[in-house]
Design an enzyme around this catalytic site. Sequence first.
Site, mmCIF file in Angstrom:
data_model
loop_
_atom_site.group_PDB
_atom_site.id
_atom_site.type_symbol
_atom_site.label_atom_id
_atom_site.label_comp_id
_atom_site.label_asym_id
_atom_site.label_seq_id
_atom_site.Cartn_x
_atom_site.Cartn_y
_atom_site.Cartn_z
ATOM 1 C CE LYS A 1 -3.756 4.131 9.347
ATOM 2 N NZ LYS A 1 -4.014 5.403 8.657
ATOM 3 N NE ARG B 1 -9.973 3.729 5.695
ATOM 4 C CZ ARG B 1 -9.056 2.785 5.894
ATOM 5 N NH1 ARG B 1 -8.264 2.849 6.953
ATOM 6 N NH2 ARG B 1 -8.921 1.792 5.035
HETATM 7 C C1 YH5 Z 1 -6.452 6.764 6.564
HETATM 8 O O1 YH5 Z 1 -5.828 7.050 7.581
HETATM 9 N N1 YH5 Z 1 -5.510 4.425 6.121
HETATM 10 S S1 YH5 Z 1 -5.020 2.037 4.884
HETATM 11 C C2 YH5 Z 1 -1.582 -0.407 8.981
HETATM 12 C C3 YH5 Z 1 -2.139 -0.984 10.098
HETATM 13 C C4 YH5 Z 1 -3.479 -0.806 10.384
HETATM 14 C C5 YH5 Z 1 -4.254 -0.064 9.535
HETATM 15 C C6 YH5 Z 1 -1.906 -2.828 11.538
HETATM 16 N N2 YH5 Z 1 -6.647 4.070 4.257
HETATM 17 C C7 YH5 Z 1 -6.286 5.516 5.879
HETATM 18 O O2 YH5 Z 1 -5.737 1.443 7.718
HETATM 19 N N3 YH5 Z 1 -7.887 6.173 4.216
HETATM 20 C C8 YH5 Z 1 -5.754 3.580 5.120
HETATM 21 O O3 YH5 Z 1 -1.315 -1.715 10.917
HETATM 22 C C9 YH5 Z 1 -6.999 5.286 4.728
HETATM 23 N N4 YH5 Z 1 -7.338 7.634 6.008
HETATM 24 C C10 YH5 Z 1 -8.037 7.345 4.867
HETATM 25 N N5 YH5 Z 1 -8.884 8.250 4.398
HETATM 26 C C11 YH5 Z 1 -3.929 1.832 6.274
HETATM 27 C C12 YH5 Z 1 -4.559 1.270 7.469
HETATM 28 C C13 YH5 Z 1 -3.706 0.492 8.393
HETATM 29 C C14 YH5 Z 1 -2.382 0.320 8.131
#
Ligand code: YH5
Length: 285
Positions: free
Chosen positions: A229, A264
């Site tokens: 993130k 996750r």
């Molecule tokens: C979460 O924390 N996050 S979607 C931006 C990024 C990288 C990854 C490169 N769904 C979560 O994963 N479900 C998402 O920048 C989730 N907990 C749960 N339970 C966002 C994501 C991400 C966003």
Amino acid sequence: METGSVPLNHVRRLQQTVRQRTVIMGILNVTPDSFYDGGRYARAEAAVQHALQMVQDGADIVDIGGESTRPGSQPVPEEEELRRVLPVIEAVRGQVDVPISIDTTKSRVAERALQAGACMVNDISGLGFDPRMAEVVARHGALCCVMHIQGTPQTMQQNPQYEDVVRDISRYFEERLALAERAGILRENIWLDPGIGFGKTVEHNLEILRRLREFTAFGLPILIGTSRKSFIGKILGDLPPEERLEGTAATVAIAIMNGANAVRVHDVREMVRVARMTDAVCRRL
Ligand code: YH5
């Protein structure tokens, strides 16, 4: 009306594993913007291969999502979300015995996914966007991850504000647990997630990690998603997502030390090792 369609062996396996060691949830995005764009069929095929790889790498559950919830991302129509995720859930179910969670905020997508063999609903709105979501989870006897979000994916990063980020999120958990209970979801089927990056500044995200143990007062499994993130990119000097592996590893170890029961992640092979090592120190496994 259909009830209790979820694979009960998967529900029980996860409930047991999450009490024993850190559960690894592998992220499977089935969206055009993510990693493959050779048409619908090729995308589904690549997604299934990715799921099988994550299982080989040690994922305990695969989280399948057809709608991007990144900051500023636009909503996807229900029909399109179904076209993306259902074939992948069906194919994964047919090829490997792994628990599947459906990453959606829509009750009809959740319902079709549970009918197709998912055993968990991962709702980034914490049962809040779709008024029928809690009832669907209850009726199917599914596991449910209640995640905290402030605002919506479109607006959440505009000006996140809290009186006390951990206490405010705890109050939200209390409210959503009451809603879940009214709908008939068993408390033992609920996991809590503070929602790293969902209406939070970098400082909010760091404080959540530092004080994560406070959420264990609910007596429920804590899931956390820090993987790649943007707060990691910012702390490390504007690193792009593909350069955030080590920062992710640090946050996974810290989260486990501070009481997380599930993580996750994108990088399953690497984070299985981080979690095992951290479990050995913290939980004497
Ligand atoms: C979460 O924390 N996050 S979607 C931006 C990024 C990288 C990854 C490169 N769904 C979560 O994963 N479900 C998402 O920048 C989730 N907990 C749960 N339970 C966002 C994501 C991400 C966003």
